[in-house]
Every structure is written in structure tokens, then in C-alpha cells.
Design a protein around this motif. Structure first.
Motif, PDB file in Angstrom:
ATOM      1  N   GLY A  71      34.658  38.247  35.991  1.00  0.00           N
ATOM      2  CA  GLY A  71      33.261  37.877  36.088  1.00  0.00           C
ATOM      3  C   GLY A  71      32.359  39.001  35.608  1.00  0.00           C
ATOM      4  O   GLY A  71      32.819  40.106  35.298  1.00  0.00           O
ATOM      5  N   PRO A  72      31.070  38.750  35.527  1.00  0.00           N
ATOM      6  CA  PRO A  72      30.115  39.778  35.094  1.00  0.00           C
ATOM      7  C   PRO A  72      30.217  41.042  35.959  1.00  0.00           C
ATOM      8  O   PRO A  72      30.273  40.962  37.188  1.00  0.00           O
ATOM      9  N   GLY A  73      30.298  42.190  35.305  1.00  0.00           N
ATOM     10  CA  GLY A  73      30.355  43.459  36.021  1.00  0.00           C
ATOM     11  C   GLY A  73      31.723  43.851  36.527  1.00  0.00           C
ATOM     12  O   GLY A  73      31.862  44.905  37.170  1.00  0.00           O
ATOM     13  N   ALA A  74      32.746  43.052  36.274  1.00  0.00           N
ATOM     14  CA  ALA A  74      34.103  43.386  36.722  1.00  0.00           C
ATOM     15  C   ALA A  74      34.775  44.267  35.678  1.00  0.00           C
ATOM     16  O   ALA A  74      35.020  43.823  34.557  1.00  0.00           O
ATOM     17  N   ALA A  75      35.084  45.493  36.041  1.00  0.00           N
ATOM     18  CA  ALA A  75      35.609  46.470  35.084  1.00  0.00           C
ATOM     19  C   ALA A  75      37.135  46.467  35.045  1.00  0.00           C
ATOM     20  O   ALA A  75      37.782  47.511  35.163  1.00  0.00           O
ATOM     21  N   VAL A  76      37.735  45.289  34.912  1.00  0.00           N
ATOM     22  CA  VAL A  76      39.178  45.156  34.772  1.00  0.00           C
ATOM     23  C   VAL A  76      39.440  44.233  33.591  1.00  0.00           C
ATOM     24  O   VAL A  76      38.906  43.118  33.534  1.00  0.00           O
ATOM     25  N   GLU A  77      40.246  44.676  32.651  1.00  0.00           N
ATOM     26  CA  GLU A  77      40.508  43.905  31.447  1.00  0.00           C
ATOM     27  C   GLU A  77      41.509  42.778  31.714  1.00  0.00           C
ATOM     28  O   GLU A  77      42.536  42.998  32.367  1.00  0.00           O
ATOM     29  N   PRO A  78      41.216  41.560  31.236  1.00  0.00           N
ATOM     30  CA  PRO A  78      42.235  40.509  31.284  1.00  0.00           C
ATOM     31  C   PRO A  78      43.518  40.984  30.597  1.00  0.00           C
ATOM     32  O   PRO A  78      43.479  41.689  29.593  1.00  0.00           O
ATOM     33  N   GLY A  79      44.641  40.598  31.171  1.00  0.00           N
ATOM     34  CA  GLY A  79      45.935  41.047  30.680  1.00  0.00           C
ATOM     35  C   GLY A  79      46.514  42.195  31.480  1.00  0.00           C
ATOM     36  O   GLY A  79      47.694  42.540  31.324  1.00  0.00           O
ATOM     37  N   THR A  80      45.709  42.816  32.377  1.00  0.00           N
ATOM     38  CA  THR A  80      46.181  43.930  33.192  1.00  0.00           C
ATOM     39  C   THR A  80      47.114  43.430  34.292  1.00  0.00           C
ATOM     40  O   THR A  80      46.788  42.483  35.019  1.00  0.00           O
ATOM     41  N   GLU A  81      48.284  44.052  34.426  1.00  0.00           N
ATOM     42  CA  GLU A  81      49.209  43.721  35.502  1.00  0.00           C
ATOM     43  C   GLU A  81      48.794  44.472  36.762  1.00  0.00           C
ATOM     44  O   GLU A  81      48.656  45.705  36.750  1.00  0.00           O
ATOM     45  N   VAL A  82      48.587  43.736  37.850  1.00  0.00           N
ATOM     46  CA  VAL A  82      47.980  44.336  39.037  1.00  0.00           C
ATOM     47  C   VAL A  82      48.710  43.929  40.310  1.00  0.00           C
ATOM     48  O   VAL A  82      49.438  42.934  40.364  1.00  0.00           O
ATOM     49  N   VAL A  83      48.472  44.728  41.342  1.00  0.00           N
ATOM     50  CA  VAL A  83      48.832  44.375  42.706  1.00  0.00           C
ATOM     51  C   VAL A  83      47.520  44.257  43.474  1.00  0.00           C
ATOM     52  O   VAL A  83      46.564  44.995  43.230  1.00  0.00           O
ATOM     53  N   VAL A  84      47.449  43.286  44.378  1.00  0.00           N
ATOM     54  CA  VAL A  84      46.213  42.970  45.092  1.00  0.00           C
ATOM     55  C   VAL A  84      46.155  43.755  46.402  1.00  0.00           C
ATOM     56  O   VAL A  84      47.112  43.755  47.185  1.00  0.00           O
ATOM     57  N   ASN A  85      45.025  44.425  46.637  1.00  0.00           N
ATOM     58  CA  ASN A  85      44.764  45.072  47.925  1.00  0.00           C
ATOM     59  C   ASN A  85      44.085  44.048  48.827  1.00  0.00           C
ATOM     60  O   ASN A  85      42.945  43.663  48.589  1.00  0.00           O
ATOM     61  N   PRO A  86      44.741  43.601  49.905  1.00  0.00           N
ATOM     62  CA  PRO A  86      44.162  42.547  50.741  1.00  0.00           C
ATOM     63  C   PRO A  86      43.125  43.044  51.746  1.00  0.00           C
ATOM     64  O   PRO A  86      42.522  42.237  52.457  1.00  0.00           O
ATOM     65  N   SER A  87      42.928  44.362  51.829  1.00  0.00           N
ATOM     66  CA  SER A  87      41.965  44.925  52.779  1.00  0.00           C
ATOM     67  C   SER A  87      40.574  44.909  52.151  1.00  0.00           C
ATOM     68  O   SER A  87      40.294  45.663  51.219  1.00  0.00           O
ATOM     69  N   LEU A  88      39.690  44.052  52.664  1.00  0.00           N
ATOM     70  CA  LEU A  88      38.388  43.816  52.044  1.00  0.00           C
ATOM     71  C   LEU A  88      37.304  44.690  52.688  1.00  0.00           C
ATOM     72  O   LEU A  88      37.273  44.865  53.903  1.00  0.00           O
ATOM     73  N   ASP A  89      36.425  45.242  51.847  1.00  0.00           N
ATOM     74  CA  ASP A  89      35.215  45.939  52.314  1.00  0.00           C
ATOM     75  C   ASP A  89      35.522  47.115  53.243  1.00  0.00           C
ATOM     76  O   ASP A  89      34.805  47.354  54.223  1.00  0.00           O
ATOM     77  N   TRP A  90      36.587  47.852  52.937  1.00  0.00           N
ATOM     78  CA  TRP A  90      36.924  49.066  53.710  1.00  0.00           C
ATOM     79  C   TRP A  90      37.311  50.134  52.681  1.00  0.00           C
ATOM     80  O   TRP A  90      38.412  50.135  52.168  1.00  0.00           O
ATOM     81  N   ASP A  91      36.384  51.047  52.406  1.00  0.00           N
ATOM     82  CA  ASP A  91      36.574  51.984  51.304  1.00  0.00           C
ATOM     83  C   ASP A  91      37.246  53.285  51.709  1.00  0.00           C
ATOM     84  O   ASP A  91      38.140  53.764  51.015  1.00  0.00           O
ATOM     85  N   GLU A  92      36.804  53.903  52.821  1.00  0.00           N
ATOM     86  CA  GLU A  92      37.284  55.226  53.208  1.00  0.00           C
ATOM     87  C   GLU A  92      38.055  55.171  54.525  1.00  0.00           C
ATOM     88  O   GLU A  92      37.743  54.361  55.404  1.00  0.00           O
ATOM     89  N   PRO A  93      39.050  56.063  54.716  1.00  0.00           N
ATOM     90  CA  PRO A  93      39.879  56.014  55.930  1.00  0.00           C
ATOM     91  C   PRO A  93      39.090  56.106  57.226  1.00  0.00           C
ATOM     92  O   PRO A  93      39.449  55.474  58.222  1.00  0.00           O
ATOM     93  N   GLY A  94      38.001  56.893  57.232  1.00  0.00           N
ATOM     94  CA  GLY A  94      37.251  57.077  58.467  1.00  0.00           C
ATOM     95  C   GLY A  94      36.276  55.971  58.779  1.00  0.00           C
ATOM     96  O   GLY A  94      35.783  55.879  59.915  1.00  0.00           O
ATOM     97  N   GLY A  95      35.972  55.120  57.828  1.00  0.00           N
ATOM     98  CA  GLY A  95      34.994  54.057  58.042  1.00  0.00           C
ATOM     99  C   GLY A  95      35.616  52.817  58.625  1.00  0.00           C
ATOM    100  O   GLY A  95      35.544  51.725  58.037  1.00  0.00           O
ATOM    101  N   VAL A  96      36.216  52.941  59.807  1.00  0.00           N
ATOM    102  CA  VAL A  96      37.000  51.845  60.385  1.00  0.00           C
ATOM    103  C   VAL A  96      36.092  50.677  60.764  1.00  0.00           C
ATOM    104  O   VAL A  96      35.138  50.853  61.530  1.00  0.00           O
TER     105      VAL A  96
END
Length: 327
Positions: A71-96
Motif C-alpha cells: 500500500g501507499p507508504g509501505a517500504a517493502v518491495e513486492p517479491g521480498t521473502e519475509v517472516v511475519v512478526n505477529p506482535s503488533l504496535d510494540w516497538d521497544e522492549p521496555g514499552g510493555v
């Protein structure tokens, strides 16, 4: 697209394979054509908690595949082989977060041909892993990584105990702790699971009914426990003074009895953990790549066999992960 959906009935009887609309990416999102999706006990918990009045939803949190649309603003190229991180909206270890947000219920998950996720929630697939292995990683490996390193403070030379070896988290914790230079002991009711753990590098394997303090021979620095009430007392008893117990599950029950005097006189640390952050997900993938850690995949199933795979997971006989493969 074909998907494993829960709805119309409670528990596993509400799981069915059906056709649902293919997802489209919004701003900052990507669509991943899944090649494999890993099962977790979270899937069983969710189907058990949902009722007939709940809207149908695609199950699954773990997945690996190829980005096919951005989608617009998504900085991942189609064709990239990826694994999905299922943890949503949690960026840093301390921000529990108060409650970790995880892909799959209430959002549509990975037991499908396609899934839409935020672009920041995909990462390059480790090159040494096949699709089923990569799909087995996300939730369990992230949980094990945070438990061992962020919360448990694992150091080279530590003696780590993993009660109830055989789960996805425990098998990942075994591989990661050995890679970090720890001595690892495991327990299980199953002699076969003890044998498999020794093959994977465990230094000791103890029967659940044995006296752990005698069988382990030396005190434990760190326990990572997902079993809960059935093992909690023994876990505390084998820790050295100043040792750490990290709790991440309660498969045998969440209520425990303990002596506060034993805790404060021996200065035991009891720590809770669940899931992990985006930074820890990246650190976990780096550790997996550096040491070429391979997930233990017990069995694979086709997407059409999703209901049977969930039933097998509920039976609890597996050693390692169960994975759905997607054509």
C-alpha cells in the motif's frame, strides 16, 4: 482465497475451511502470499473463548511468505521473502503494553493463502530456513528470546532449566540457550521427549516425577517455565540463591502457593513475560541467522487439514511445532 476460519460454534467444532475475500493493503500495509503458517496454543485458547455469536475470523498468528502487494507508504518491495512478526504496535522492549496485541483474532490471521499486515511487521526470511521452519519461528521464538535474554538476563555459563520440554517455546529456548553458552537441563513426563531433547543438545533430561534437586546435581541460575502450578514449587526449590524464574505460561493452572520467606531469604526473582517487541524480534532473527538455529517442526499439514492440525495440537503429543503449508 482459502482460509481456516472460526465461527458459528464454540471451540474446535467451530473451525472450518472456507473461501473468504482476499485482503487488500491500506496505507503502510503489505499483502503476503503465505507459504506456511505455524500453530500456537494461543489458537486453541482463542477458539475456546469465542462463542456462537462472534463474527467469523481467520485464525493464525505465525506465517512466512512472499510480499505480493504494498500500500501507499509501505517500504517493502513486492517479491521480498519475509517472516511475519505477529506482535503488533510494540516497538521497544521496555514499552510493555497493558495487553499485547497479536495478529489473528480479532484481526484476520495467517491460516490463509494471503494476509495483510503493517509493513513494519515483516522481516527478511533467514536464508538458511525453509518455509515451514520460518513459519514456525515468530510467536514462540520471540517469546523464548525475551524470556531468556531480556527478562532472564541469560549469560554464558548459566545453568538453565526448561520444564516441560516439547513445546515450541521450550525447544526454541533450548537452542538459543545452548547457542549463548549455557548449560541446559530439561524435564518431561515423556522418556521419548527427554531423549529428543538430549539429541538437540540438552545436557540433562529429568523425568517430571523425579526429585529435581537430586537429579540436577547442581543449582539452577535461570528457570523458564510455561507449565505453571504443577511445577512452580520444584522450580523454586532448584534455584540457587539469587536465581531467576521467568514465567510465561500456565498450562497446568495459574494458581500457585509459595513461601514468601523462601523468596526473600534466598533473594529469588520471579519475572513474568509474554511475547516481545519489534526490536527483540529483530534480535531474535539475528541470533537465529548467526547460529543457523533450525526450528523443530514436528509435522506439517496442508491448509485444508487445518482443523485436524488444531485437534492434534490440543492432544499435546508433539515435540516442536505444527505447521500448515500453503500451495
Amino acid at each position: 482465497m482459502t482460509a481456516v476460519v472460526h465461527g458459528n460454534a464454540a471451540g474446535l467444532t467451530g473451525v472450518r475451511v472456507t473461501e473468504v475475500p482476499s485482503p487488500r493493503p491500506g496505507p503502510g500495509e503489505v499483502v503476503v502470499a503465505l507459504r506456511a503458517a505455524g500453530l500456537n496454543h494461543r489458537d486453541l485458547f482463542l477458539v475456546g473463548a469465542r462463542g456462537p455469536g462472534d463474527a467469523p475470523v481467520v485464525l493464525g498468528s505465525d506465517g512466512a511468505g512472499v510480499v505480493v502487494a504494498a500500500g501507499p507508504g509501505a517500504a517493502v518491495e513486492p517479491g521480498t521473502e519475509v517472516v511475519v512478526n505477529p506482535s503488533l504496535d510494540w516497538d521497544e522492549p521496555g514499552g510493555v503494553p497493558e495487553v499485547p496485541a497479536i495478529l489473528g483474532v480479532p484481526t484476520d490471521g495467517t491460516f490463509a493463502e494471503y494476509v495483510v499486515v503493517p509493513a513494519k511487521n515483516v522481516a527478511p526470511k533467514p536464508a538458511h530456513l525453509g518455509w515451514s521452519e520460518a513459519a514456525a519461528l515468530p510467536l514462540a521464538a520471540l517469546t523464548a528470546y525475551r524470556a531468556l535474554f531480556t527478562r532472564g538476563g541469560l549469560r554464558a555459563g548459566d545453568h538453565v532449566l526448561l520444564p516441560g520440554i516439547g513445546s515450541g517455546v521450550a525447544t526454541f529456548a533450548l537452542a538459543m540457550a545452548k547457542a549463548a553458552g549455557a548449560t541446559v537441563s530439561v524435564t518431561s513426563r515423556s522418556p521419548e521427549k527427554c531423549r529428543r531433547a538430549r539429541e538437540l543438545g540438552a545436557d540433562r533430561a529429568v523425568g517430571s516425577g523425579e526429585d529435581w534437586r537430586t537429579a540436577l546435581a547442581e543449582p539452577v541460575d535461570l528457570v523458564v517455565d510455561s507449565v505453571g502450578s504443577a511445577t512452580f514449587g520444584q522450580c523454586l526449590s532448584v534455584l540457587r540463591p539469587g536465581g531467576r524464574l521467568v514465567s510465561l505460561g500456565a498450562t497446568t493452572g495459574a494458581e500457585v502457593s509459595l513461601s514468601l520467606r523462601e523468596m526473600f531469604f534466598r533473594q529469588i526473582s520471579v519475572l513474568g513475560t509474554s511475547m516481545g517487541s519489534a526490536r527483540e524480534f529483530s534480535q531474535m532473527l539475528a541470533l537465529v541467522a548467526e547460529h543457523e538455529i533450525r526450528p523443530v517442526v514436528h509435522r506439517t499439514y496442508s491448509l485444508d487439514d487445518g482443523p485436524r492440525a488444531l485437534a492434534d495440537l490440543a492432544a499435546g503429543d508433539q515435540f516442536g511445532k505444527l505447521v500448515l503449508t500453503v500451495d
